[in-house]
Write an enzyme that holds these catalytic residues in place. Structure first.
Site, PDB file in Angstrom:
ATOM      1  N   ARG A  61      52.090  47.692  57.799  1.00  0.00           N
ATOM      2  CA  ARG A  61      52.608  48.315  59.025  1.00  0.00           C
ATOM      3  C   ARG A  61      51.798  49.550  59.403  1.00  0.00           C
ATOM      4  O   ARG A  61      51.750  49.924  60.571  1.00  0.00           O
ATOM      5  CB  ARG A  61      54.054  48.763  58.785  1.00  0.00           C
ATOM      6  CG  ARG A  61      55.068  47.677  59.028  1.00  0.00           C
ATOM      7  CD  ARG A  61      56.452  48.233  58.861  1.00  0.00           C
ATOM      8  NE  ARG A  61      56.659  48.584  57.473  1.00  0.00           N
ATOM      9  CZ  ARG A  61      57.725  48.241  56.763  1.00  0.00           C
ATOM     10  NH1 ARG A  61      58.689  47.540  57.326  1.00  0.00           N
ATOM     11  NH2 ARG A  61      57.865  48.596  55.512  1.00  0.00           N
ATOM     12  N   LYS A 167      56.907  40.217  40.477  1.00  0.00           N
ATOM     13  CA  LYS A 167      58.309  40.405  40.187  1.00  0.00           C
ATOM     14  C   LYS A 167      58.846  41.603  40.979  1.00  0.00           C
ATOM     15  O   LYS A 167      58.030  42.458  41.335  1.00  0.00           O
ATOM     16  CB  LYS A 167      58.525  40.587  38.699  1.00  0.00           C
ATOM     17  CG  LYS A 167      58.159  41.983  38.193  1.00  0.00           C
ATOM     18  CD  LYS A 167      58.539  42.161  36.769  1.00  0.00           C
ATOM     19  CE  LYS A 167      58.194  43.510  36.271  1.00  0.00           C
ATOM     20  NZ  LYS A 167      58.936  44.624  36.745  1.00  0.00           N
ATOM     21  N   HIS A 197      52.195  40.224  34.607  1.00  0.00           N
ATOM     22  CA  HIS A 197      50.907  40.731  34.101  1.00  0.00           C
ATOM     23  C   HIS A 197      50.839  40.701  32.568  1.00  0.00           C
ATOM     24  O   HIS A 197      49.761  40.736  32.000  1.00  0.00           O
ATOM     25  CB  HIS A 197      50.593  42.118  34.681  1.00  0.00           C
ATOM     26  CG  HIS A 197      51.366  43.239  34.063  1.00  0.00           C
ATOM     27  ND1 HIS A 197      52.663  43.516  34.391  1.00  0.00           N
ATOM     28  CD2 HIS A 197      51.012  44.164  33.139  1.00  0.00           C
ATOM     29  CE1 HIS A 197      53.064  44.567  33.695  1.00  0.00           C
ATOM     30  NE2 HIS A 197      52.087  44.978  32.927  1.00  0.00           N
ATOM     31  N   LYS A 201      47.330  39.548  29.684  1.00  0.00           N
ATOM     32  CA  LYS A 201      46.644  40.423  28.730  1.00  0.00           C
ATOM     33  C   LYS A 201      45.902  39.543  27.731  1.00  0.00           C
ATOM     34  O   LYS A 201      46.449  38.540  27.269  1.00  0.00           O
ATOM     35  CB  LYS A 201      47.670  41.308  28.011  1.00  0.00           C
ATOM     36  CG  LYS A 201      48.347  42.330  28.935  1.00  0.00           C
ATOM     37  CD  LYS A 201      49.413  43.114  28.185  1.00  0.00           C
ATOM     38  CE  LYS A 201      50.256  43.959  29.111  1.00  0.00           C
ATOM     39  NZ  LYS A 201      49.822  45.324  29.300  1.00  0.00           N
ATOM     40  N   ASP A 254      63.982  44.873  34.530  1.00  0.00           N
ATOM     41  CA  ASP A 254      62.608  45.357  34.652  1.00  0.00           C
ATOM     42  C   ASP A 254      61.684  44.749  33.591  1.00  0.00           C
ATOM     43  O   ASP A 254      60.526  44.443  33.880  1.00  0.00           O
ATOM     44  CB  ASP A 254      62.613  46.892  34.513  1.00  0.00           C
ATOM     45  CG  ASP A 254      61.261  47.510  34.834  1.00  0.00           C
ATOM     46  OD1 ASP A 254      60.606  47.022  35.773  1.00  0.00           O
ATOM     47  OD2 ASP A 254      60.842  48.460  34.143  1.00  0.00           O
ATOM     48  N   HIS A 259      58.840  39.891  31.302  1.00  0.00           N
ATOM     49  CA  HIS A 259      57.827  40.086  30.261  1.00  0.00           C
ATOM     50  C   HIS A 259      58.305  39.660  28.861  1.00  0.00           C
ATOM     51  O   HIS A 259      57.603  38.934  28.155  1.00  0.00           O
ATOM     52  CB  HIS A 259      57.401  41.550  30.177  1.00  0.00           C
ATOM     53  CG  HIS A 259      56.966  42.136  31.487  1.00  0.00           C
ATOM     54  ND1 HIS A 259      56.250  41.430  32.422  1.00  0.00           N
ATOM     55  CD2 HIS A 259      57.145  43.376  32.017  1.00  0.00           C
ATOM     56  CE1 HIS A 259      55.992  42.217  33.459  1.00  0.00           C
ATOM     57  NE2 HIS A 259      56.534  43.386  33.237  1.00  0.00           N
TER      58      HIS A 259
HETATM   59  C1  BG6 Z   1      56.258  46.776  34.646  1.00  0.00           C
HETATM   60  C2  BG6 Z   1      57.566  47.515  34.667  1.00  0.00           C
HETATM   61  O1  BG6 Z   1      56.444  45.444  34.966  1.00  0.00           O
HETATM   62  O2  BG6 Z   1      55.687  46.865  33.342  1.00  0.00           O
HETATM   63  C3  BG6 Z   1      57.366  48.965  34.269  1.00  0.00           C
HETATM   64  O3  BG6 Z   1      58.116  47.456  35.963  1.00  0.00           O
HETATM   65  C4  BG6 Z   1      56.656  49.059  32.949  1.00  0.00           C
HETATM   66  O4  BG6 Z   1      58.595  49.676  34.213  1.00  0.00           O
HETATM   67  C5  BG6 Z   1      55.396  48.186  32.948  1.00  0.00           C
HETATM   68  O5  BG6 Z   1      56.305  50.411  32.754  1.00  0.00           O
HETATM   69  C6  BG6 Z   1      54.791  48.134  31.567  1.00  0.00           C
HETATM   70  O6  BG6 Z   1      53.567  47.448  31.633  1.00  0.00           O
HETATM   71  P1  BG6 Z   1      52.427  47.711  30.567  1.00  0.00           P
HETATM   72  O7  BG6 Z   1      51.358  46.744  30.893  1.00  0.00           O
HETATM   73  O8  BG6 Z   1      52.029  49.128  30.715  1.00  0.00           O
HETATM   74  O9  BG6 Z   1      53.076  47.474  29.219  1.00  0.00           O
END
Ligand code: BG6
Length: 509
Positions: A61, A167, A197, A201, A254, A259
């Site tokens: 936007r 997410k 993500h 890794k 979260d 994850h």
């Molecule tokens: C994110 C969460 O998906 O992953 C965050 O929303 C968190 O709260 C983060 O800090 C952690 O990712 P990583 O790769 O630093 O372990």
């Protein structure tokens, strides 16, 4: 003066170069684009991993034009310390910007015209990757805008159009289904790439190889030999500037629903018939389907929730969660959880899986521990008593990227004494191959159309199903300090955690 030339081996970088395409980033004026996405694309370009012909179209936007967007992106590379003048010449010439109000059709039509022009000029073959780097409430309006303007392309498998979403995929089972229904109106499931993500890794990708490409581990990877599995993702950071999001989310949404569940699947799944995205994803879903439903009647054995109070981080005093800007001073949002889960199948019957994640813990640590059982009979008992430790395999993802296996050896001397030692493999040692960070890897895989690392909708739903009773407990918890126990920032969570997993201190120590 002696000079050395380092040969960079790129034979493992990618299976093929992606086809030409336009990458369209919605939310291009935001933080994610500047901090993660654009630097990742620039790094891929530097490695020769971008398509031969491509365009990057920022959409948001914010009223910007091509030039001002380029300026921002240049700054993002400078800030990331990866600005390269020669590469920038090319990258800048492939950067474009379209202003668009997400709810208004007119903007999508303008975008359609821009993309058609770029297709023609750069010969991109009509392939498009739409990356939604927007707040989640915009996922549905954007998918609809793309669909109605004809930009979603065909819904069939062979469409060159892909949709990438980050997410959260809903906030419960019902909203996750609603989101999927809307996306599926315009995009076939095989065209949707849901980013987690953690899966991208390097060290988490290594888990399947480690388990299934080595003959020694797989035969003992089961309830006969393994005492428990623990998976920990600890952070020393607090909620930072994300209180608005986190208050609505908490640690279960979260970190766990996505994850932690993905890591669990990698450790627990059966081998797939073949290393093909859908076959691997089928096996992951079977793990979720086999999870023993969480029983609120066994709360004190299976769940510890916590919220950080004032304490320390990296030696400095820090405030508690309820004092953070934007947080309700009476908030009952959990910032820590430990869950004891069981997988009801032949391999894992009655083996506890301890899942733990929290903010403002003593340090950043992502680790999986496979704790083996003690030997069935110790012939050394008369000499050493019961002190023979059992083997332990540690898979470290962060900060170390390593695998270590502990075992017992004799200490030199005339008296029989044991000590525990370890074999250690460091993931980055002796590697000349450039490694891809999580965003580089997911962007490359999206361009290649490889869905291996992207959770499928059925996995998302099974995961929500498992967490629903826990979320219901959290939601019903209005009494701060009731279900959600305080812990000082800089500690390993509330005192209830070791009662769930007595070996926790040893696992993270
Ligand atoms: C994110 C969460 O998906 O992953 C965050 O929303 C968190 O709260 C983060 O800090 C952690 O990712 P990583 O790769 O630093 O372990």
């Amino acid at each position: 003066m002696q000079t050395t030339t380092t040969h960079i081996d790129t034979s493992c970088l990618m299976k093929s170069r992606p086809d030409p395409c336009a990458l369209v980033i919605f939310g291009a004026s935001g933080d994610l684009t500047a901090r993660m996405l654009f630097p990742a694309l620039a790094k891929l370009y530097g490695l020769g991993a971008m398509p031969e012909r491509f365009a990057i179209v920022g959409v948001s936007r914010t009223p910007l034009d091509d030039e001002s967007f380029r300026k921002r992106m240049r700054q993002s590379l400078e800030e990331a310390g990866i600005f390269d003048a020669a590469a920038w010449e090319v990258l800048a010439s492939r950067l474009f910007y379209v202003v668009l109000d997400y709810g208004e059709q007119e903007g999508y039509l303008r975008l359609r015209d821009t993309l058609a022009g770029l297709d023609e000029r750069l010969n991109l073959g009509g392939r498009r990757l739409f990356y939604l780097a927007t707040p989640p409430q915009l996922f549905e309006p954007v998918a609809e805008g793309l669909g109605l303007s004809g930009l979603a392309g065909k819904r069939s498998r062979d469409s060159g159009t892909r949709l990438v979403v980050e997410k959260p995929f809903g906030r419960d089972l019902q909203s996750a289904r609603h989101l999927a229904d809307t996306l599926h109106e315009w995009f076939d499931e095989s065209r949707i790439f849901r980013i987690d993500h953690y899966l991208a890794k390097e060290t988490t990708q290594n888990i399947l190889l480690f388990r299934f490409a080595n003959a020694v581990f797989e035969p003992v990877w089961n309830r006969h030999y393994i005492d428990y599995v623990s998976i920990t993702s600890a952070e020393s950071l607090g909620v930072e500037h994300r209180a608005g999001f986190y208050e609505q989310s908490g640690v279960i949404r979260d970190m766990f629903q996505n994850h932690m569940m993905q890591l669990l699947a990698l450790v627990a799944m059966e081998p797939a018939p073949s290393f093909v995205a859908d076959m691997v994803r089928d096996e992951k879903v079977k793990v979720y389907r086999s999870l023993r439903p969480f029983d609120p009647g066994r709360l004190s054995q299976d769940l510890a929730l916590g919220q950080y109070g004032p304490g320390t981080a990296d030696g400095q005093p820090v405030q508690g969660y309820r004092q953070e800007q934007g947080v309700d001073p009476q908030s009952a949002t959990p910032t820590f959880a430990m869950i004891r889960a069981f997988i009801d199948n032949t391999r894992w019957q009655d083996v506890p899986f301890y899942l733990c994640s929290g903010k403002r813990l003593p340090r950043k640590l992502m680790r999986m521990v496979i704790q083996f059982k003690t030997v069935p009979h110790s012939m050394f008992r008369n000499v050493l008593g019961d002190s023979v430790s059992s083997n332990r395999l540690i898979l470290d993802v962060h900060p170390d990227q390593a695998i270590s296996m502990s075992f017992q050896v004799k200490r030199p001397g005339g008296k029989l004494c044991l000590r525990t030692t370890a074999l250690r493999f460091n993931f980055t040692e002796n590697e000349s191959e450039p490694s891809l960070d999580a965003y580089e890897k997911v962007l490359l895989d999206c361009m290649l159309g490889d869905g291996m690392l992207f959770p499928r909708q059925d996995a998302v739903e099974w995961s929500w199903r498992y967490f629903t009773p826990i979320l219901e407990l959290c939601e019903a918890c209005s009494d701060p300090g009731g279900l959600v126990k305080p812990y000082p920032a800089g500690s390993w969570g509330p005192p209830e955690a070791p009662a769930i997993h007595p070996g926790f201190a040893g696992d993270v120590g």
